[in-house]
Design an enzyme around this catalytic site. Sequence first.
Site, mmCIF file in Angstrom:
data_model
loop_
_atom_site.group_PDB
_atom_site.id
_atom_site.type_symbol
_atom_site.label_atom_id
_atom_site.label_comp_id
_atom_site.label_asym_id
_atom_site.label_seq_id
_atom_site.Cartn_x
_atom_site.Cartn_y
_atom_site.Cartn_z
ATOM 1 C CB THR A 71 -0.925 0.039 1.234
ATOM 2 O OG1 THR A 71 -0.131 -0.114 2.425
ATOM 3 C CG2 THR A 71 -1.968 -1.059 1.159
ATOM 4 C CE LYS A 87 5.267 -0.213 -4.020
ATOM 5 N NZ LYS A 87 5.708 -0.234 -5.423
ATOM 6 C CG ASP A 165 -4.156 21.505 4.498
ATOM 7 O OD1 ASP A 165 -3.698 20.910 5.484
ATOM 8 O OD2 ASP A 165 -3.764 22.611 4.115
#
Length: 340
Positions: A71, A87, A165
């Site tokens: 992932t 990773k 954000d």
Amino acid sequence: MASQKYSSQATLLLPRQFPSSGFEVIDPLQMVEEERLPFYNRDDYYPMRIGAVIKDRCQVVAKLGYGTSSTVWLCHDLRDRKYWILKVHVNTLKRNEELEVYRHLAGARTEHPGREYIRQLEDSFKLKALMANTIVFQQTLVASALNQILIGLNFIHEATVIHTDDEIRKPSARKQVGDITMYISRYMLGGAGPLTICDLGQARIGNEHNGKAMPVPYRAPEVILNMKWGNAAWGLLERESLFYIYNYESEELNDALHLAAMTALLGPPPSEFLNRSKDTGKWKGPVLLPEKTLESLANNLAGNDRDQFLDFVRCLLCWLPEERLTAGQAYYHPWLRMTS
């Protein structure tokens, strides 16, 4: 992360607090993200959480993607005020080929212009909970993209390697399965700068190999037929994939359907190619040929652009590996030079 690789700052930023509500809650029974991959096993994946602080300084701020062996997460360095790509590999990885490839490329002593199109490895370490292998990268139009990809691949091949954000304002959809939170990956539009080749998990060092490799839909015919293989360019940019996974239950049936699709697009393989494999006999007639051609799949161009594009494709998709254009040769194809 090795501390000597990072410049020091007087103080660490305080970790950001991420919302504990206000996001879409997905039904735990609905399969999402890596759960939909064949042979998925939840215990193989590290249970990363948005907001977690890794190695006492890098806070995970978003999930960027997933694959069969890892992932990918966006992290904010609380000391150096930078962003890193993390990773995280599955814990069943016996040998981290990708890490070896990145280290090999870092040691390649060449001024090849393609180097700038390869993601640069910053660091690697193990996460203790499940002993997951983790590697860290810096975060920095079809014809234009292909130009950059091909020159990057040319560098890789010459180096003998085969290839926030918003999370506060609108948190990612997720589901809860026991103690594990499964997040939906966030699409992030790339900023200024060149494209980079960054997923080398299926790359191999050296010019000639045996055995299965490459993601299943993109396997070259010589890989399926257990021949020796080298640099293989076998994929396209169209809305519809040329090849995909046809059968999740039987690898042999999937290979037969895959070869049938190749035959429909390219015509029958030449005897010179078939004689290189001991496995060709069993593929005669187990499935029907699909009714499709390369021309029927090229719907996004017209006129001379379409003709040049199809010629470009045919120069890459050939049964005999030695007849395919290399990445360096493909870079100079008229279709790319015409559209640059």
